[in-house]
Scaffold this motif. Sequence first.
Motif, PDB file in Angstrom:
ATOM      1  N   VAL A 176       0.859  -1.196   0.000  1.00  0.00           N
ATOM      2  CA  VAL A 176       0.000   0.000   0.000  1.00  0.00           C
ATOM      3  C   VAL A 176       0.896   1.246   0.000  1.00  0.00           C
ATOM      4  N   LEU A 177       0.722   2.046  -1.036  1.00  0.00           N
ATOM      5  CA  LEU A 177       1.600   3.202  -1.260  1.00  0.00           C
ATOM      6  C   LEU A 177       0.746   4.462  -1.182  1.00  0.00           C
ATOM      7  N   VAL A 178       1.044   5.312  -0.225  1.00  0.00           N
ATOM      8  CA  VAL A 178       0.225   6.516  -0.064  1.00  0.00           C
ATOM      9  C   VAL A 178       1.056   7.756  -0.411  1.00  0.00           C
ATOM     10  N   TYR A 179       0.730   8.379  -1.517  1.00  0.00           N
ATOM     11  CA  TYR A 179       1.379   9.646  -1.896  1.00  0.00           C
ATOM     12  C   TYR A 179       0.563  10.773  -1.285  1.00  0.00           C
ATOM     13  N   TRP A 180       1.136  11.399  -0.296  1.00  0.00           N
ATOM     14  CA  TRP A 180       0.364  12.389   0.479  1.00  0.00           C
ATOM     15  C   TRP A 180       0.997  13.769   0.308  1.00  0.00           C
ATOM     16  N   GLY A 181       0.283  14.654  -0.368  1.00  0.00           N
ATOM     17  CA  GLY A 181       0.835  15.989  -0.648  1.00  0.00           C
ATOM     18  C   GLY A 181       2.099  15.892  -1.461  1.00  0.00           C
ATOM     19  N   SER A 182       2.201  14.839  -2.258  1.00  0.00           N
ATOM     20  CA  SER A 182       3.411  14.593  -3.039  1.00  0.00           C
ATOM     21  C   SER A 182       3.032  14.267  -4.472  1.00  0.00           C
ATOM     22  N   ASP A 183       3.555  15.063  -5.397  1.00  0.00           N
ATOM     23  CA  ASP A 183       3.374  14.747  -6.807  1.00  0.00           C
ATOM     24  C   ASP A 183       4.717  14.229  -7.335  1.00  0.00           C
ATOM     25  N   ALA A 184       4.996  12.976  -7.010  1.00  0.00           N
ATOM     26  CA  ALA A 184       6.286  12.399  -7.392  1.00  0.00           C
ATOM     27  C   ALA A 184       6.485  12.438  -8.908  1.00  0.00           C
ATOM     28  N   GLN A 185       5.417  12.238  -9.655  1.00  0.00           N
ATOM     29  CA  GLN A 185       5.550  12.213 -11.116  1.00  0.00           C
ATOM     30  C   GLN A 185       6.221  13.481 -11.665  1.00  0.00           C
ATOM     31  N   ASP A 186       6.014  14.585 -10.992  1.00  0.00           N
ATOM     32  CA  ASP A 186       6.618  15.834 -11.457  1.00  0.00           C
ATOM     33  C   ASP A 186       7.870  16.225 -10.674  1.00  0.00           C
ATOM     34  N   SER A 187       8.046  15.685  -9.476  1.00  0.00           N
ATOM     35  CA  SER A 187       9.175  16.111  -8.640  1.00  0.00           C
ATOM     36  C   SER A 187      10.293  15.077  -8.547  1.00  0.00           C
ATOM     37  N   ILE A 236      -3.430  11.447  -1.651  1.00  0.00           N
ATOM     38  CA  ILE A 236      -4.194  12.391  -0.830  1.00  0.00           C
ATOM     39  C   ILE A 236      -3.628  13.762  -1.159  1.00  0.00           C
ATOM     40  N   ASP A 237      -4.437  14.619  -1.739  1.00  0.00           N
ATOM     41  CA  ASP A 237      -3.888  15.889  -2.226  1.00  0.00           C
ATOM     42  C   ASP A 237      -4.970  16.932  -2.429  1.00  0.00           C
ATOM     43  N   VAL A 238      -4.515  18.169  -2.480  1.00  0.00           N
ATOM     44  CA  VAL A 238      -5.398  19.307  -2.737  1.00  0.00           C
ATOM     45  C   VAL A 238      -5.743  19.372  -4.223  1.00  0.00           C
ATOM     46  N   ILE A 292      -2.682   8.618 -11.548  1.00  0.00           N
ATOM     47  CA  ILE A 292      -2.293   7.209 -11.617  1.00  0.00           C
ATOM     48  C   ILE A 292      -2.987   6.399 -10.517  1.00  0.00           C
ATOM     49  N   CYS A 293      -3.300   7.082  -9.408  1.00  0.00           N
ATOM     50  CA  CYS A 293      -3.947   6.400  -8.277  1.00  0.00           C
ATOM     51  C   CYS A 293      -5.472   6.364  -8.488  1.00  0.00           C
ATOM     52  N   LYS A 294      -5.883   6.006  -9.644  1.00  0.00           N
ATOM     53  CA  LYS A 294      -7.313   6.041 -10.017  1.00  0.00           C
ATOM     54  C   LYS A 294      -8.209   5.338  -9.001  1.00  0.00           C
ATOM     55  N   GLY A 295      -9.296   5.995  -8.655  1.00  0.00           N
ATOM     56  CA  GLY A 295     -10.237   5.384  -7.719  1.00  0.00           C
ATOM     57  C   GLY A 295      -9.798   5.525  -6.269  1.00  0.00           C
ATOM     58  N   HIS A 296      -8.537   5.896  -6.076  1.00  0.00           N
ATOM     59  CA  HIS A 296      -8.047   6.057  -4.704  1.00  0.00           C
ATOM     60  C   HIS A 296      -7.416   7.427  -4.507  1.00  0.00           C
ATOM     61  N   PHE A 297      -8.057   8.418  -5.099  1.00  0.00           N
ATOM     62  CA  PHE A 297      -7.616   9.796  -4.918  1.00  0.00           C
ATOM     63  C   PHE A 297      -8.554  10.463  -3.915  1.00  0.00           C
ATOM     64  N   TYR A 298      -7.976  10.937  -2.821  1.00  0.00           N
ATOM     65  CA  TYR A 298      -8.749  11.636  -1.803  1.00  0.00           C
ATOM     66  C   TYR A 298      -8.414  13.105  -1.893  1.00  0.00           C
ATOM     67  N   ARG A 299      -9.355  13.887  -2.378  1.00  0.00           N
ATOM     68  CA  ARG A 299      -9.089  15.320  -2.509  1.00  0.00           C
ATOM     69  C   ARG A 299      -9.440  16.012  -1.192  1.00  0.00           C
ATOM     70  N   GLY A 348       4.890  14.295   1.183  1.00  0.00           N
ATOM     71  CA  GLY A 348       5.376  15.359   0.308  1.00  0.00           C
ATOM     72  C   GLY A 348       5.354  16.707   0.993  1.00  0.00           C
ATOM     73  N   ILE A 349       5.869  17.669   0.279  1.00  0.00           N
ATOM     74  CA  ILE A 349       5.980  19.015   0.816  1.00  0.00           C
ATOM     75  C   ILE A 349       4.583  19.627   1.042  1.00  0.00           C
ATOM     76  N   GLY A 350       3.606  19.176   0.270  1.00  0.00           N
ATOM     77  CA  GLY A 350       2.225  19.653   0.447  1.00  0.00           C
ATOM     78  C   GLY A 350       1.719  19.301   1.838  1.00  0.00           C
ATOM     79  N   LEU A 351       2.013  18.095   2.281  1.00  0.00           N
ATOM     80  CA  LEU A 351       1.603  17.658   3.624  1.00  0.00           C
ATOM     81  C   LEU A 351       2.395  18.422   4.687  1.00  0.00           C
TER      82      LEU A 351
END
Lengths: 136, 403
Positions: B133-144, B174-176, B184-191, B238-241
Motif C-alpha cells: 500500500v503506497l500513499v502519496y500524500w501531498g506529493s506529486d512524485a511524477q513531477d518532482s 491524498i492531495d489538494v 495514476i492512483c485512479k479510484g483512490h484519490f482523496y481530494r 510530500g511538501i504539500g503535507l
Amino acid sequence: MGMDVGKFMKNPEYEIKLTTHRDIFQVEALEYDRFGDEYKKHSAVVVMGKDDMNKFGLKTGDRVRLMNSFGSIVVELRESKREEPGGLAFMVNSPWSNALVSDETGGRGIPEFKNINAKISRTKDEITTIESLIDR
Amino acid sequence: MVTCTGCALLCEDIEVVLENGGIKESRNACRRGAARFRGCKNRLAPSVDKKQTDIDTAIKKAAEILKNAKSLMLFGWSNSTCEAQAKGIQLAKKLNAAIDDTSSFCQGLLIERVLQKKFRTCSLEDVRNRADVLVYWGSDAQDSQPRHLSRFSVFPRGESRQRGYEEDRLAIAIDVRESNTAKICKGHFYRIPLKGDREFILALMEALVGKVPKYDAKRMLELAGIMKKAEFGVIFAGIGLTYSIKDDIDILVSLADMLPNFHVMPMVGHYNMRGFNEALFKETGFVNRVKFGVKPVHDNKYAVVEALKSKSIDALLITGSDPLSSLPRSILSHLASIPVICIDPCVTLTSKIAAVTIPAAASGLECGGSAVRMDGKVIEISKVVENSYLTDAQILTRLMEGL
Ligand code: SF4
C-alpha cells in the motif's frame, strides 16, 4: 464602430485562493535557463477551473493581474484540463508565485508558499518579467 | 553507468554518450534528469561587485567578507556533495557562523523526525520488494521525483510483489490537487481542501479506532480499512503535507504510531538535502538552523527566512541555492543591503545581486563525490566530463585558507 467602454472602466477584481505545485516541464526549463522564455511560459501562468472562470467572466489566454499586500504580478490565465472543485487556482512554484507569498511565518521559518490569498482582475499590462522580480 | 543529481532519487542507471569532451546524450534519465545532464545555458563567471574578474580575486574578496562579518550565515547545501557539505560545516565552526540549508523551509521537519527515529522508515529497495500500500500524500512524485513510481513503488516487480500494480500493489493519493501522481492512483484519490490535512488525519485516526469519522465517513472508513490490512505500507510524505501541518507536525507521528505496518518516507527534492541534514545532525544533534560558538545553538532565529526577515545577518554565503528565486519576495529586501557571496555552476537570480560570484563545477557532471538518497542510502556520484572548474569543496577549502 462604437466606443470601447471597457477601456475606461476599471476591470472588476475578485478574491481568490492560490496554491502552488511543481511541474516537470517547468523544472526542465529551470535547469537550462531560468531567465529564458520557456521558464517564463511555464511559470507566469495561473490555472483555474472552468466554473470559476465563467463566474469571473475570464477566459483562457487572458492576461490577469494577481495582487495582494505583498506583491503584484501579471500572468496568463489558463483553464484547468481537470475537474476542479472551484474556489482555488493553481500556479507552479516560481519567483512569480513567490512574489505573492506572505512574510508571516509565526517566527517558525516556513512561509505559506502554498496558501496565498490574492485579488484577480483582467489586465492589458504585459506579463511580469523575471528581471522585474529581482529589482526592488 | 553514472548517477543523476536531478533529484534525491539519485538514479544510478544513467548512460551517457560523450562527444568532444561534452555530453551528447543521456539515456534512462527522466525529463528532469536529462535536463540536468544537458547543463545550464549561462555559466557563472567570477565577479566582484558585479565586475568580472579572475577566480583568485573573487575568492580573496569572499574570504575578506567572511572575515569581516560579525553576524554571518552560510546557506544552501542541498545541491552539493557530502564532501562539500562537510567543508561548509567546518567553515561555519571556524567562523562561529550560523548555518542553514533549504530543508529549513522544506522537508527539515520530517527529516529531523526520521533521524530522531520518531517514524518507522524503510529503504526504497524495501518499497520495491515488499510494499503493497503506497500513499502519496501531498506529493506529486511524477513531477518532482519522476522515476519514483517506475523504479521503486507502483510499477516494478519486487521479491514479494511479483504481480506489481495490477494485483499486488495499491496506490493512493491524498492531495489538494489532482496531480499527475493522483491520476495514476485512479479510484483512490482523496481530494482535501487547502490546509485540510490535519482534519483529514484526525478523521482517519477516528476511523482507525472504529469510530465513525465526522469527515467524509464512508471513504474514510474505506481508507482506514485498506491501511489496516496493509502488509507493508508506506506514506510518501510530500511538501504539500509538510507545509499544511507544519505547526503540528507530530500529528503525523501520532498517525504513524497507529499503523504498525506503515513506514514514513519524506519526499525530498534536491539531490543531497538529506546529506546535509544527516551531517549536521551527527555534528550537533540538529538538522538545520544552527549557530556555532562555544557550543552549537539551535534556534528558529537561525532559519534563513527568519534571519532575512529580521535583518539580523550582515553577510551571507550561499552554495548551490537561489533564495531570490525560491523565497517569498516579501522577506528578501535585506539581501540587497548585505554582501552576498554566491557559489554556483550557473547564473541565478541571486548571483545577479551578489557582491561576489564564484563559479563551481556542477556535481554529477563535472565533479563526483557522495550524496544521500531520500531514504538515507549513501550513493556515489560520478564525474562525467573533464573540466577545470573548482568543486564546491575546493572553493570552501580555499576560503578557509584565505581567512
Ligand atoms: S528521477 Fe531524479 S535522479 Fe532519477 S533520472 Fe529523474 S531527476 Fe534524475
